[in-house]
Design an enzyme around this catalytic site. Sequence first.
Site, mmCIF file in Angstrom:
data_model
loop_
_atom_site.group_PDB
_atom_site.id
_atom_site.type_symbol
_atom_site.label_atom_id
_atom_site.label_comp_id
_atom_site.label_asym_id
_atom_site.label_seq_id
_atom_site.Cartn_x
_atom_site.Cartn_y
_atom_site.Cartn_z
ATOM 1 N N CYS A 142 0.828 -1.214 0.000
ATOM 2 C CA CYS A 142 0.000 0.000 0.000
ATOM 3 C C CYS A 142 0.861 1.261 0.000
ATOM 4 O O CYS A 142 1.587 1.506 -0.949
ATOM 5 C CB CYS A 142 -0.981 -0.037 1.163
ATOM 6 S SG CYS A 142 -2.376 1.111 0.944
ATOM 7 N N LYS A 163 -11.887 7.977 -1.398
ATOM 8 C CA LYS A 163 -11.106 6.834 -0.935
ATOM 9 C C LYS A 163 -11.405 5.590 -1.775
ATOM 10 O O LYS A 163 -12.560 5.255 -2.025
ATOM 11 C CB LYS A 163 -11.419 6.562 0.539
ATOM 12 C CG LYS A 163 -10.565 5.488 1.180
ATOM 13 C CD LYS A 163 -10.908 5.343 2.663
ATOM 14 C CE LYS A 163 -10.008 4.351 3.367
ATOM 15 N NZ LYS A 163 -10.324 4.221 4.814
ATOM 16 N N SER A 192 -7.556 0.052 0.404
ATOM 17 C CA SER A 192 -7.987 1.078 1.358
ATOM 18 C C SER A 192 -6.966 2.205 1.298
ATOM 19 O O SER A 192 -5.979 2.205 2.028
ATOM 20 C CB SER A 192 -8.083 0.493 2.765
ATOM 21 O OG SER A 192 -8.440 1.492 3.697
ATOM 22 N N HIS A 235 -4.161 -4.456 0.034
ATOM 23 C CA HIS A 235 -3.922 -5.117 1.320
ATOM 24 C C HIS A 235 -4.402 -6.557 1.256
ATOM 25 O O HIS A 235 -5.379 -6.928 1.915
ATOM 26 C CB HIS A 235 -4.653 -4.381 2.437
ATOM 27 C CG HIS A 235 -3.984 -3.126 2.891
ATOM 28 N ND1 HIS A 235 -2.864 -3.127 3.696
ATOM 29 C CD2 HIS A 235 -4.273 -1.827 2.633
ATOM 30 C CE1 HIS A 235 -2.493 -1.881 3.936
ATOM 31 N NE2 HIS A 235 -3.325 -1.074 3.306
ATOM 32 N N GLU A 237 -3.244 -8.970 2.664
ATOM 33 C CA GLU A 237 -3.070 -9.617 3.969
ATOM 34 C C GLU A 237 -4.233 -9.370 4.928
ATOM 35 O O GLU A 237 -4.318 -10.011 5.982
ATOM 36 C CB GLU A 237 -1.765 -9.131 4.628
ATOM 37 C CG GLU A 237 -1.824 -7.766 5.286
ATOM 38 C CD GLU A 237 -1.818 -6.570 4.336
ATOM 39 O OE1 GLU A 237 -1.900 -5.429 4.829
ATOM 40 O OE2 GLU A 237 -1.720 -6.778 3.102
ATOM 41 N N ARG A 249 -14.721 2.772 12.257
ATOM 42 C CA ARG A 249 -13.859 3.807 12.842
ATOM 43 C C ARG A 249 -14.082 5.150 12.168
ATOM 44 O O ARG A 249 -14.212 6.183 12.826
ATOM 45 C CB ARG A 249 -12.394 3.383 12.708
ATOM 46 C CG ARG A 249 -11.380 4.377 13.257
ATOM 47 C CD ARG A 249 -10.012 4.094 12.660
ATOM 48 N NE ARG A 249 -10.017 4.299 11.214
ATOM 49 C CZ ARG A 249 -9.135 3.731 10.394
ATOM 50 N NH1 ARG A 249 -8.205 2.915 10.847
ATOM 51 N NH2 ARG A 249 -9.210 3.979 9.089
#
Length: 305
Positions: A142, A163, A192, A235, A237, A249
């Site tokens: 990332c 985003k 992300s 990402h 992972e 969040r």
Amino acid sequence: MPIKIPDALPARHVLENENVFVIGETRALHQDIRPLRILILNLMPLKIATETHLLRALSNSPLQVEVDFLMTSSHVSKNTPREHLFAFYKVFDEVRSNKYDGMIITGAPVELLDFEEVNYWPELTEIMDWSKTNATSTFHICWGAQAGLFHHFGIKKYPLEKKMFGIFKHTVEQPEEPLMRGFNDLYHAPHSRYTEVKENDILEHPDLVLLSKSKKAGVYMVMSKDRRQVFVTGHSEYDASTLKEEYDRDLAKGLDIAIPDNYFPDDNPENEPLVLWRSHASLLYSNWLNYYVYQATPFQLEQIQ
């Protein structure tokens, strides 16, 4: 074969409960096999969660892997207990003289800053330069991928209108490349991020190869032609709940955040997320460990150059 981790690392209990094959330091000392030494520079704020994500991804291999965790000394993490950092992390001066079979540089939540504005940028560039002679292959994730592409190859990052957030379909551009072996022609991966690198910038650079991309998410996987640098803009992972946790969040902060694409069934955050990327993530990390680390690294680590 197992992944070797410190006996007391919190991730060990999580992974053992998932039937992931891990081995503690004590037991590993009695095995007559040299493990692959992997250095993980963890720049993520929630370091314990990231440790679990990466160890899970690295565990799906017939190779024994030994991990050192690295943190920057020029930035103090506010979201990870100091006791955990002191127990399990090293700073660069402690590993500077070491050689590693492979290295991973994670993402970081600093995308909207210019690279030079990041307070640990000078230290990070020193570490990235060091990795070229002290690690056989380095895997960037990332923002870490954007930082590596900029520092090593001058590839700029560009802000997005909103985003890039969710699970996106990707195509394989170089199916003959070992990193892509076993991949479906079309596969999913999480993203992300608020910035991107441009496909044309990658294609026009003589020392880079575009391995995979997405119609919606853009460039996904890039490799240096010497195969010693791998850059992944998403990402893979992440576990099942990571995007949900980020979404919750951001909502709690009052941010204008969209529901992650292709993540919640029926785009309903009340539904359990669907995991569409797990097999691809396992294959990506096992291919990297096998073809770019294990088969490329010398048995005597001091011979890495």
